[in-house]
Scaffold this motif. Structure first.
Motif, short mmCIF file in Angstrom:
data_model
loop_
_atom_site.label_atom_id
_atom_site.label_comp_id
_atom_site.label_asym_id
_atom_site.label_seq_id
_atom_site.Cartn_x
_atom_site.Cartn_y
_atom_site.Cartn_z
N ALA A 26 2.42 -7.50 -10.12
CA ALA A 26 2.43 -6.28 -10.94
C ALA A 26 1.85 -5.10 -10.18
O ALA A 26 2.40 -3.99 -10.20
CB ALA A 26 1.66 -6.53 -12.23
N ALA A 27 0.74 -5.32 -9.49
CA ALA A 27 0.08 -4.23 -8.75
C ALA A 27 0.95 -3.74 -7.59
O ALA A 27 1.12 -2.53 -7.39
CB ALA A 27 -1.27 -4.69 -8.23
N VAL A 28 1.51 -4.69 -6.82
CA VAL A 28 2.36 -4.31 -5.69
C VAL A 28 3.60 -3.57 -6.18
O VAL A 28 4.02 -2.57 -5.58
CB VAL A 28 2.75 -5.56 -4.87
N SER A 29 4.20 -4.03 -7.29
CA SER A 29 5.37 -3.35 -7.85
C SER A 29 5.03 -1.91 -8.23
O SER A 29 5.84 -1.00 -8.02
CB SER A 29 5.88 -4.11 -9.08
N LYS A 30 3.85 -1.71 -8.80
CA LYS A 30 3.44 -0.36 -9.18
C LYS A 30 3.27 0.52 -7.95
O LYS A 30 3.67 1.70 -7.95
CB LYS A 30 2.14 -0.41 -9.98
N PHE A 31 2.65 -0.01 -6.91
CA PHE A 31 2.43 0.79 -5.70
C PHE A 31 3.74 1.08 -4.96
O PHE A 31 3.91 2.16 -4.39
CB PHE A 31 1.44 0.09 -4.76
N ILE A 32 4.66 0.11 -4.95
CA ILE A 32 5.94 0.32 -4.28
C ILE A 32 6.72 1.44 -4.95
O ILE A 32 7.32 2.29 -4.29
CB ILE A 32 6.77 -0.99 -4.27
N ASP A 33 6.71 1.44 -6.29
CA ASP A 33 7.41 2.49 -7.04
C ASP A 33 6.39 3.40 -7.72
O ASP A 33 6.50 3.69 -8.92
CB ASP A 33 8.34 1.83 -8.06
N PHE A 34 5.40 3.83 -6.95
CA PHE A 34 4.27 4.56 -7.51
C PHE A 34 4.67 5.85 -8.24
O PHE A 34 4.19 6.12 -9.34
CB PHE A 34 3.24 4.87 -6.42
N PRO A 35 5.56 6.69 -7.65
CA PRO A 35 5.95 7.92 -8.37
C PRO A 35 6.55 7.64 -9.74
O PRO A 35 6.23 8.32 -10.72
CB PRO A 35 6.97 8.57 -7.43
N ASN A 36 7.41 6.62 -9.82
CA ASN A 36 8.03 6.30 -11.11
C ASN A 36 7.00 5.74 -12.09
O ASN A 36 7.03 6.06 -13.28
CB ASN A 36 9.15 5.28 -10.90
N PHE A 37 6.10 4.89 -11.57
CA PHE A 37 5.03 4.35 -12.42
C PHE A 37 4.15 5.46 -12.97
O PHE A 37 3.77 5.46 -14.15
CB PHE A 37 4.20 3.35 -11.61
N LYS A 38 3.86 6.45 -12.13
CA LYS A 38 3.02 7.57 -12.56
C LYS A 38 3.72 8.39 -13.64
O LYS A 38 3.11 8.82 -14.62
CB LYS A 38 2.70 8.47 -11.36
N VAL A 39 5.04 8.60 -13.47
CA VAL A 39 5.81 9.34 -14.48
C VAL A 39 5.83 8.57 -15.80
O VAL A 39 5.61 9.14 -16.87
CB VAL A 39 7.25 9.60 -13.97
N GLN A 40 6.09 7.27 -15.73
CA GLN A 40 6.14 6.45 -16.96
C GLN A 40 4.80 6.45 -17.67
O GLN A 40 4.73 6.57 -18.90
CB GLN A 40 6.56 5.02 -16.61
N LEU A 41 3.73 6.32 -16.90
CA LEU A 41 2.40 6.31 -17.49
C LEU A 41 2.06 7.68 -18.06
O LEU A 41 1.45 7.80 -19.13
CB LEU A 41 1.37 5.90 -16.44
N ILE A 54 -5.87 6.40 -14.84
CA ILE A 54 -5.36 5.06 -15.12
C ILE A 54 -4.32 4.63 -14.09
O ILE A 54 -4.20 3.44 -13.79
CB ILE A 54 -4.81 4.99 -16.55
N VAL A 55 -3.56 5.58 -13.56
CA VAL A 55 -2.50 5.24 -12.62
C VAL A 55 -3.04 4.52 -11.39
O VAL A 55 -2.35 3.70 -10.76
CB VAL A 55 -1.70 6.51 -12.22
N TRP A 56 -4.30 4.80 -11.04
CA TRP A 56 -4.94 4.10 -9.92
C TRP A 56 -5.77 2.91 -10.40
O TRP A 56 -5.79 1.85 -9.77
CB TRP A 56 -5.86 5.06 -9.15
N SER A 57 -6.45 3.06 -11.52
CA SER A 57 -7.40 2.02 -11.96
C SER A 57 -6.70 0.73 -12.36
O SER A 57 -7.25 -0.37 -12.12
CB SER A 57 -8.24 2.56 -13.12
N ILE A 58 -5.51 0.80 -12.97
CA ILE A 58 -4.84 -0.42 -13.41
C ILE A 58 -4.43 -1.30 -12.22
O ILE A 58 -4.83 -2.47 -12.15
CB ILE A 58 -3.63 -0.10 -14.31
N PRO A 59 -3.64 -0.80 -11.26
CA PRO A 59 -3.27 -1.70 -10.15
C PRO A 59 -4.45 -2.13 -9.29
O PRO A 59 -4.48 -3.27 -8.81
CB PRO A 59 -2.26 -0.86 -9.34
N LEU A 60 -5.43 -1.24 -9.12
CA LEU A 60 -6.61 -1.62 -8.33
C LEU A 60 -7.40 -2.72 -9.05
O LEU A 60 -7.90 -3.66 -8.41
CB LEU A 60 -7.50 -0.41 -8.08
#
Length: 497
Positions: A26-41, A54-60
């Protein structure tokens, strides 16, 4: 007994590996598609306001917990952390499904292909297996009561934290937004479009299933189209005593009447849509640049002050001896009182409210029909001060824009309890690519002066809408060469409520 202990030990290891796999993936998927994850969040109805953190705290957090689960020495604490985080995820999904005004896009990663109900079941399973591992580990310490107490406490803390975030986010998103849009799955279903012969049409009105289009190039002609786009009729207005040299006259259709006015010549015609014959009902002294129909004898207009040349709103009351009641201080001057107060005038019949949306600042006005009571509303944009630069010609007698300014609110319309504003300005988590595909429409609730959500009105045959109107659950839009019609999906947003 030895076999039972071995099985329990292996079960804990399997559960830890399951969490490691889940969190790392889950964390790696978020970092790979980080811009999209940030938009969704950022567009989440619950977490959008806190997305920057939260965009950083969740995957970390997921990575830290996964690493900690790999070491026997800190496995017990890591299990508690994994349990608490999964409870928070579960509470988040439960609130989204049951209390949120809309359901956002998925979280990405391993859960991306799941529905939100499947997300919920998946998370509950992981909460239960974490509990299983925790209680197995607690037997070694002979602390079952302490474990039950701690499980209860952490569950309450996790759920309470998510509820508090939801309440704070709801308050902030509606009234102190900092330009964060919330965009649900498309609440508008595009139905169809029809090609128009000219690009000078404008939306004149809608009544009893019929759409009326005026034409700036041919002011005395009007087109009538049904909502299925199968029946089209063209009419020519027959004006009695038409001795006026109108230049930019426009038609408004309301109920079974049409209204025809220019404003540079202070005359208003009214006629029936049955025969399209009209006669002057107002001949006064107040010239105006735009008007809206309140009812058959009352009109809100924007006029120019005869002495200062500045814009002001006023009410034309036909029954009151054709007198325009002046209210010169409604539009708030920031620079010159003309360009800086330019905007869009509209009227909401259901709420009996006149609305005026400024082009160049993040504000709109709500007023009673008599313009006696004024409330200022704010859009989610952050630009409060008008930024205009002028050039002066003909010995300072003529003023023009030195550079074309950016409109904060490019178009606005109102219906029911809502104000709809088209904006080309990108919010915190908006994708620039979307502006190539669609127009962004921000929705505000008029009766409590709050932001609700935004949606995309997708381009039709590559053309964006330049103007639009909402009538009940129907959305009409005009592109350069087409009339398009959409309908709100009431299960996602009901404009009639």
């Amino acid at each position: 007994m030895k076999i039972n202990t071995t099985i329990q030990k292996n079960l804990v290891i399997i559960i830890c590996y399951a969490y490691i796999l889940l969190f790392i993936y889950a964390a790696v998927s978020k970092f790979i598609d980080f811009p999209n994850f940030k938009v969704q969040l950022g567009q989440s109805p619950l977490l959008g306001v806190y997305a920057e953190f939260i965009v950083w705290s969740i995957p970390l957090s997921e990575i830290i917990i996964a690493v900690a689960l790999s070491f026997k020495s800190c496995r017990r604490i890591a299990l508690w952390a994994a349990f608490t985080l999964m409870v928070m995820f579960t509470a988040y999904i439960y609130i989204i499904l049951n209390f949120s005004s809309f359901i956002p896009c998925s979280c990405g990663g391993v859960l991306e292909k799941m529905s939100w109900n499947q997300h919920l079941i998946f998370n509950i399973v992981f909460v239960l297996i974490a509990l299983m591992a925790i209680f197995i580990e607690s037997k070694k310490q002979q602390e079952p009561k302490k474990t039950i107490l701690l499980v209860t406490l952490l569950t309450l803390v996790a759920v309470t934290a998510v509820i508090v975030l939801f309440q704070l986010s709801e308050k902030k998103i509606h009234h102190n937004n900092a330009f964060t849009r919330r965009i649900p799955h498309s609440p508008v279903k595009m139905l169809k479009g029809i090609s128009l012969e000219y690009n000078s049409f404008y939306l004149a009105g809608y009544n009893k299933g019929k759409i009326y289009l005026g034409n700036n190039s041919a002011p005395k002609y009007i087109m009538e189209i049904d909502t299925s786009f199968t029946i089209q009729n063209a009419y020519r207005l027959n004006q009695d005593n038409h001795n006026f040299n109108f230049a930019t006259a426009q038609v408004r259709v309301k109920d079974d009447f049409y209204y025809f006015a220019d404003g540079t010549i202070p005359v208003i015609y009214r006629g029936s849509t049955q025969d399209w014959k009209g006669k002057p009902i107002y001949k006064g002294n107040t010239k105006f640049s735009t008007y809206e129909v309140i009812d058959s004898t009352n009109f809100t207009v924007r006029a120019l002050h005869p002495k200062t040349g500045e814009n002001y709103l006023t009410l034309i009351d036909i029954q009151n001896k054709n007198v325009a009641q002046k209210h010169t201080d409604i539009l708030k001057k920031q620079i010159d009182g003309v360009f800086d107060t330019d905007g869009l005038l509209s009227y909401n019949a259901k709420l009996r409210t006149t609305l005026y949306t400024y082009y160049y600042r993040n504000q709109y006005l709500l007023a009673t029909p008599t313009l006696d009571s004024i409330v200022t509303g704010k859009t989610i944009d952050t630009l409060q001060q008008v930024d205009l630069k002028f050039a002066y010609l003909n010995n300072w007698r003529e003023k023009k824009f030195a550079t074309q300014p950016e409109k904060i609110n490019t178009y606005a319309t109102t219906d029911g309890n809502y104000l709809y504003i088209k904006s080309k300005r990108l919010g915190k988590y908006d994708s620039p690519e979307m502006l190539k595909e669609a127009s962004i429409i921000d929705v505000y609730q008029v009766n409590n002066n709050s932001y609700q959500f935004s949606f995309y009105f997708y381009n039709y045959k590559g053309e964006e809408i330049k103007s639009f109107k909402v009538y009940d659950d129907i959305l009409l839009g005009l592109t350069k060469n087409h009339l398009v019609i959409g309908r709100f999906r009431k299960e996602r947003f009901n404009p009639l409520q």
